[in-house]
Every structure is written in structure tokens, then in C-alpha cells.
Design a protein around this motif. Structure first.
Motif, PDB file in Angstrom:
ATOM      1  N   ARG A  75       0.835  -1.191   0.000  1.00  0.00           N
ATOM      2  CA  ARG A  75       0.000   0.000   0.000  1.00  0.00           C
ATOM      3  C   ARG A  75       0.874   1.246   0.000  1.00  0.00           C
ATOM      4  O   ARG A  75       1.879   1.314   0.682  1.00  0.00           O
ATOM      5  N   TYR A  76       0.438   2.224  -0.799  1.00  0.00           N
ATOM      6  CA  TYR A  76       1.125   3.505  -0.821  1.00  0.00           C
ATOM      7  C   TYR A  76       0.120   4.587  -0.440  1.00  0.00           C
ATOM      8  O   TYR A  76      -1.067   4.460  -0.697  1.00  0.00           O
ATOM      9  N   THR A  77       0.611   5.652   0.139  1.00  0.00           N
ATOM     10  CA  THR A  77      -0.241   6.800   0.405  1.00  0.00           C
ATOM     11  C   THR A  77       0.529   8.059   0.051  1.00  0.00           C
ATOM     12  O   THR A  77       1.753   8.072   0.027  1.00  0.00           O
TER      13      THR A  77
ATOM     14  N   ASP B 279       8.189  10.214 -18.032  1.00  0.00           N
ATOM     15  CA  ASP B 279       7.730  11.604 -17.976  1.00  0.00           C
ATOM     16  C   ASP B 279       6.301  11.672 -17.416  1.00  0.00           C
ATOM     17  O   ASP B 279       5.967  12.574 -16.646  1.00  0.00           O
ATOM     18  N   LYS B 280       5.475  10.702 -17.793  1.00  0.00           N
ATOM     19  CA  LYS B 280       4.120  10.663 -17.240  1.00  0.00           C
ATOM     20  C   LYS B 280       4.165  10.395 -15.741  1.00  0.00           C
ATOM     21  O   LYS B 280       3.439  11.024 -14.959  1.00  0.00           O
ATOM     22  N   ARG B 281       5.007   9.465 -15.345  1.00  0.00           N
ATOM     23  CA  ARG B 281       5.155   9.171 -13.917  1.00  0.00           C
ATOM     24  C   ARG B 281       5.597  10.408 -13.141  1.00  0.00           C
ATOM     25  O   ARG B 281       5.132  10.660 -12.034  1.00  0.00           O
ATOM     26  N   ALA B 282       6.507  11.176 -13.748  1.00  0.00           N
ATOM     27  CA  ALA B 282       7.009  12.383 -13.076  1.00  0.00           C
ATOM     28  C   ALA B 282       5.891  13.401 -12.883  1.00  0.00           C
ATOM     29  O   ALA B 282       5.775  14.019 -11.813  1.00  0.00           O
ATOM     30  N   ILE B 283       5.057  13.586 -13.912  1.00  0.00           N
ATOM     31  CA  ILE B 283       3.938  14.517 -13.807  1.00  0.00           C
ATOM     32  C   ILE B 283       2.965  14.067 -12.723  1.00  0.00           C
ATOM     33  O   ILE B 283       2.523  14.847 -11.872  1.00  0.00           O
ATOM     34  N   LEU B 284       2.616  12.782 -12.744  1.00  0.00           N
ATOM     35  CA  LEU B 284       1.686  12.264 -11.746  1.00  0.00           C
ATOM     36  C   LEU B 284       2.259  12.375 -10.340  1.00  0.00           C
ATOM     37  O   LEU B 284       1.564  12.772  -9.395  1.00  0.00           O
ATOM     38  N   SER B 285       3.533  12.032 -10.186  1.00  0.00           N
ATOM     39  CA  SER B 285       4.162  12.043  -8.865  1.00  0.00           C
ATOM     40  C   SER B 285       4.234  13.442  -8.269  1.00  0.00           C
ATOM     41  O   SER B 285       4.239  13.593  -7.046  1.00  0.00           O
TER      42      SER B 285
ATOM     43  N   ALA C 106      -3.093   5.283  -9.185  1.00  0.00           N
ATOM     44  CA  ALA C 106      -3.184   4.483  -7.967  1.00  0.00           C
ATOM     45  C   ALA C 106      -1.867   3.791  -7.672  1.00  0.00           C
ATOM     46  O   ALA C 106      -1.465   3.664  -6.513  1.00  0.00           O
ATOM     47  N   ASN C 107      -1.180   3.344  -8.723  1.00  0.00           N
ATOM     48  CA  ASN C 107       0.136   2.727  -8.539  1.00  0.00           C
ATOM     49  C   ASN C 107       1.103   3.639  -7.798  1.00  0.00           C
ATOM     50  O   ASN C 107       1.929   3.191  -7.005  1.00  0.00           O
ATOM     51  N   LEU C 108       0.981   4.928  -8.088  1.00  0.00           N
ATOM     52  CA  LEU C 108       1.913   5.902  -7.518  1.00  0.00           C
ATOM     53  C   LEU C 108       1.392   6.516  -6.223  1.00  0.00           C
ATOM     54  O   LEU C 108       2.038   7.388  -5.650  1.00  0.00           O
ATOM     55  N   GLY C 109       0.230   6.054  -5.778  1.00  0.00           N
ATOM     56  CA  GLY C 109      -0.326   6.586  -4.545  1.00  0.00           C
ATOM     57  C   GLY C 109      -0.954   7.952  -4.708  1.00  0.00           C
ATOM     58  O   GLY C 109      -1.099   8.693  -3.734  1.00  0.00           O
ATOM     59  N   ILE C 110      -1.347   8.304  -5.935  1.00  0.00           N
ATOM     60  CA  ILE C 110      -1.947   9.611  -6.192  1.00  0.00           C
ATOM     61  C   ILE C 110      -3.462   9.489  -6.104  1.00  0.00           C
ATOM     62  O   ILE C 110      -4.074   8.716  -6.859  1.00  0.00           O
ATOM     63  N   PRO C 111      -4.124  10.187  -5.192  1.00  0.00           N
ATOM     64  CA  PRO C 111      -5.586  10.145  -5.123  1.00  0.00           C
ATOM     65  C   PRO C 111      -6.204  10.593  -6.442  1.00  0.00           C
ATOM     66  O   PRO C 111      -5.689  11.496  -7.103  1.00  0.00           O
ATOM     67  N   THR C 112      -7.290   9.976  -6.822  1.00  0.00           N
ATOM     68  CA  THR C 112      -7.999  10.328  -8.055  1.00  0.00           C
ATOM     69  C   THR C 112      -9.444  10.648  -7.732  1.00  0.00           C
ATOM     70  O   THR C 112     -10.113   9.907  -7.016  1.00  0.00           O
ATOM     71  N   ILE C 113      -9.916  11.756  -8.267  1.00  0.00           N
ATOM     72  CA  ILE C 113     -11.321  12.120  -8.196  1.00  0.00           C
ATOM     73  C   ILE C 113     -11.891  11.936  -9.585  1.00  0.00           C
ATOM     74  O   ILE C 113     -11.336  12.443 -10.566  1.00  0.00           O
ATOM     75  N   ALA C 114     -12.985  11.195  -9.701  1.00  0.00           N
ATOM     76  CA  ALA C 114     -13.508  10.841 -11.015  1.00  0.00           C
ATOM     77  C   ALA C 114     -15.022  11.006 -11.067  1.00  0.00           C
ATOM     78  O   ALA C 114     -15.710  10.969 -10.042  1.00  0.00           O
ATOM     79  N   SER C 115     -15.526  11.173 -12.278  1.00  0.00           N
ATOM     80  CA  SER C 115     -16.974  11.252 -12.482  1.00  0.00           C
ATOM     81  C   SER C 115     -17.613   9.911 -12.153  1.00  0.00           C
ATOM     82  O   SER C 115     -17.013   8.843 -12.341  1.00  0.00           O
ATOM     83  N   ASP C 116     -18.833   9.985 -11.678  1.00  0.00           N
ATOM     84  CA  ASP C 116     -19.522   8.782 -11.206  1.00  0.00           C
ATOM     85  C   ASP C 116     -20.232   8.073 -12.360  1.00  0.00           C
ATOM     86  O   ASP C 116     -21.452   7.917 -12.366  1.00  0.00           O
ATOM     87  N   ILE C 117     -19.446   7.642 -13.345  1.00  0.00           N
ATOM     88  CA  ILE C 117     -19.990   6.786 -14.392  1.00  0.00           C
ATOM     89  C   ILE C 117     -19.681   5.342 -14.004  1.00  0.00           C
ATOM     90  O   ILE C 117     -18.770   5.089 -13.210  1.00  0.00           O
ATOM     91  N   PRO C 118     -20.429   4.369 -14.514  1.00  0.00           N
ATOM     92  CA  PRO C 118     -20.238   2.981 -14.064  1.00  0.00           C
ATOM     93  C   PRO C 118     -18.811   2.474 -14.200  1.00  0.00           C
ATOM     94  O   PRO C 118     -18.323   1.734 -13.328  1.00  0.00           O
ATOM     95  N   GLU C 119     -18.116   2.859 -15.276  1.00  0.00           N
ATOM     96  CA  GLU C 119     -16.757   2.370 -15.496  1.00  0.00           C
ATOM     97  C   GLU C 119     -15.793   2.881 -14.427  1.00  0.00           C
ATOM     98  O   GLU C 119     -14.931   2.134 -13.944  1.00  0.00           O
ATOM     99  N   ASN C 120     -15.924   4.156 -14.044  1.00  0.00           N
ATOM    100  CA  ASN C 120     -15.070   4.703 -12.992  1.00  0.00           C
ATOM    101  C   ASN C 120     -15.433   4.114 -11.625  1.00  0.00           C
ATOM    102  O   ASN C 120     -14.555   3.806 -10.817  1.00  0.00           O
ATOM    103  N   ARG C 121     -16.724   3.969 -11.373  1.00  0.00           N
ATOM    104  CA  ARG C 121     -17.141   3.408 -10.085  1.00  0.00           C
ATOM    105  C   ARG C 121     -16.650   1.972  -9.932  1.00  0.00           C
ATOM    106  O   ARG C 121     -16.251   1.568  -8.838  1.00  0.00           O
TER     107      ARG C 121
END
Length: 364
Positions: A181-183, A256-262, A284-299
């Protein structure tokens, strides 16, 4: 017996100009399944293929096309289909629009597999005519494909009921998953660093995120990506973004994507249409919280990642709800924790095994 599988309906492979979910899928699956008796022929679009990389697990055949928003996929997939007929056993189309031509290989006695990476017929970027073409291509795929797979459980269920035929559900996976687990600790002092990564297309609803962060010193927003054939939409985003000091950056890949996310405190996915969001899993792999729209795929993903999915899901199109979620994240220094057991469900080895079973099954 050697099985030759043609992959059609994508732009390029990793290390080239464009890398999306389909490109990741082809790279991850083909390198796991290829063997002496399973060969992959892939048909990237020449416009996006800079150089031929040294990939021993695929044989590449770049194809041309008509490079417009409406005709790129249709034309390049037709050319790829015609080129593949003589040398293939299975034609695997990615996306319903590429599968518009699935009746051609069937006429030549070939097997057809279709993977739906999202409900493309619902995407806001398409005009009325193209939405009709998308639905026509879906009908053709449903009638001519030997197997149809969706990366979304919701789409799989909907189409299975509507078409009265089985649509398999096989989710995608992140390239790497953490072993623990990462936080991420979110500082309560200073602004919340908010990030969006993806294509600049209307169904991503990036403007909702800009409005949620506008005129507010509590948030710093960085938007990363590109706008293929979407110049008008991008100009609109730039116009409303200037008033809020939004920073726009070109698309990034790999490290580069990892760096931006981190460097971000949270990722936001405000889309109204998704297949399975790989960027959500990568964050999620990098422990970055994600806020997403409540569509079935994201949920569906959030319920696998966290015990409190509603903390990170907002009502689609509701800017005030999105802003409230961002403030809650900042105020409470929330950090997403997730069950590492999800690795048993979402990993490329398991996905590859399922597709290998499908390929071998349709050839029996």
C-alpha cells in the motif's frame, strides 16, 4: 499449427508518437502470447509511426489512410483489412468503428474478434452522421464477429442483453502494480496541485475541471495532453483556462508521465464516457488520489481500489460537487488506500491468458 493474428484499429505502438489504451493493450498482450505457434501481425497507422522498433513479438505493417477526424479510422482499417486477408487466420479489431469492415474477413473464411475499448458511439466529438456510422459498425460487429469482448462490465452487460449474444468482459490492467500500500500526504498549506492527463476531446469534459478550479488560489491546475482534430475545442479550453492560470502541457509518456503524476496531489477524470481508465490505475500505482466522475466504469474501478469510493466520485457534470470533493481532499489530507488484492484481478498475465484461450478457441 501456427495461428497468425492481425491487430487492426490503433494508431501506433509504444515509443512512437501516440500511446493510448489500445496501444498499451496490443503491446502487453502480444509480447505475452506470441510463441512458435502464435504470431502477431500489427497494422499501425503510418502517420504516427516514426521508426520501426526492434520488437521480436510482432511484425509491423504500417498503413496509410485519409487523415481527417471522421475518416482516419475507417480508411486505415479498410486498408489494413485488405492487406491482412492473405496472411492471417484471425482479424482482431479494436473499437467498433474499425470493425465496420469485419464482414470482409468473414467472407474469406477468417475468424474475427472484436474488443470494445469504450462506447465510441456515445462520444461527444462525433456529429450526427458519424454517430449513425458508429452504430452501424457496432451492428455489423455484433453480427459478424466470432467473439466480442468489452473492457467495461457495464458495456458488456448492456450489449449482451440488447443483442442477445454473449459479450465477454475482460478488463484491462496497469502496466505495473505496487507490492504494498502507498499513500500520498497532501499538504494542508499551499494550493492543491490538480492534474488532468488525456486527450482533449469533448467527452473528457475538461472544461468542468477548469471551472471547478477557476478563480481559486486553493488549486493549481495542470492539463496534459493533445487535441487531435479538436482545434476548436482546445481553443475553447485555452480561452477559459487563461483566466484561471491553467498550465497546458504537451502529452507525456513513460517516465515523464510518472514524473507529472508524482508531482501532483491528485488526478481528476471528469469524463462522461470511459472504457477502462488506465490513467486511474497508473495514478493508484503511484499513490496519487484520483477524483472521477460517477460513471459505471469509474465506479467499478474505485470500488476495487478503495473502501470509500464515494469520497472520490462526483456527479457527472456537477462542477460544485467536483469542487467540494477537491476541498474535502485538501481539508482532510485524504489519501487513497486500496486493496492490493486487486492485482489478482487486474494484471496483464491474466488478461493475456484469457485472450489466448479465445484465440485458440475460435480456431478450433
Amino acid at each position: 499449427m501456427t495461428i497468425v493474428i492481425s491487430q487492426i484499429g490503433f494508431r501506433s505502438l509504444p515509443n512512437n508518437l501516440i500511446i493510448g489504451g489500445i496501444e498499451v493493450w496490443i503491446n502487453e498482450i502480444s509480447k505475452r502470447i506470441h510463441s512458435d505457434h502464435i504470431k502477431f501481425h500489427v497494422y499501425p497507422r503510418s502517420k504516427y509511426t516514426e521508426t520501426e522498433a526492434d520488437r521480436t513479438y510482432v511484425k509491423e505493417f504500417p498503413v496509410g489512410g485519409i487523415w481527417t477526424k471522421n475518416l482516419e479510422t475507417i480508411s486505415s482499417s479498410l486498408i489494413a483489412t485488405l492487406q491482412s486477408i492473405k496472411s492471417t487466420d484471425i482479424v482482431h479489431y479494436h473499437g467498433n468503428l474499425a470493425a465496420l469492415w469485419s464482414f470482409i474477413p468473414k467472407a474469406f473464411g477468417k475468424k474475427v474478434v472484436v474488443t470494445l475499448h469504450g462506447r465510441d458511439w456515445e462520444r461527444a466529438k462525433w456529429g450526427r452522421l458519424m454517430k449513425v456510422v458508429h452504430r452501424l459498425s457496432l451492428v455489423i460487429a455484433m453480427n459478424f464477429a466470432d467473439r466480442i469482448i468489452s473492457v467495461s462490465e457495464n458495456t458488456s452487460n448492456l450489449l449482451s442483453v440488447k443483442s442477445r449474444r454473449k459479450v465477454d468482459f475482460i478488463p484491462n490492467a496497469p502496466t505495473h502494480f505496487p507490492r504494498a500500500r502507498y499513500t500520498k500526504t497532501i499538504p494542508q498549506c499551499g494550493p492543491l496541485n490538480v492534474c488532468f492527463l488525456g486527450r482533449f476531446v469533448p467527452e473528457k469534459r475538461i472544461e468542468d475541471l477548469i471551472f471547478a478550479c477557476s478563480d481559486n488560489q486553493d488549486f493549481e491546475l495542470v492539463i496534459v495532453g493533445s487535441a487531435p482534430y479538436m482545434d476548436t475545442y482546445f481553443e475553447m479550453l485555452e480561452t477559459i483556462g487563461k483566466a484561471s492560470n491553467v498550465k497546458f502541457l504537451p502529452p507525456v509518456f513513460g517516465e515523464d508521465k510518472r514524473a507529472i503524476l508524482s508531482s501532483s496531489d491528485c488526478l481528476v477524470i471528469p469524463s462522461d464516457v470511459e472504457g477502462m481508465s488506465l490513467i486511474l490505475l497508473e495514478a493508484a500505482n503511484l499513490g496519487i488520489p484520483t477524483i472521477a466522475s460517477d460513471i459505471p466504469e469509474n465506479r467499478w474501478i474505485m470500488e476495487k481500489l478503495t473502501d470509500n469510493p464515494d469520497l472520490y466520485l462526483f456527479e457527472i457534470g456537477n462542477i460544485e460537487d467536483l469542487r467540494a470533493k477537491l476541498y474535502y481532499l485538501k481539508k482532510h489530507s485524504c489519501c487513497q488506500s486500496w486493496n492490493t488484492e486487486i492485482e489478482k484481478l487486474l494484471n496483464w498475465d491474466k488478461v493475456a491468458a484469457k485472450y489466448k484461450h479465445i484465440y485458440e478457441g475460435v480456431c478450433k
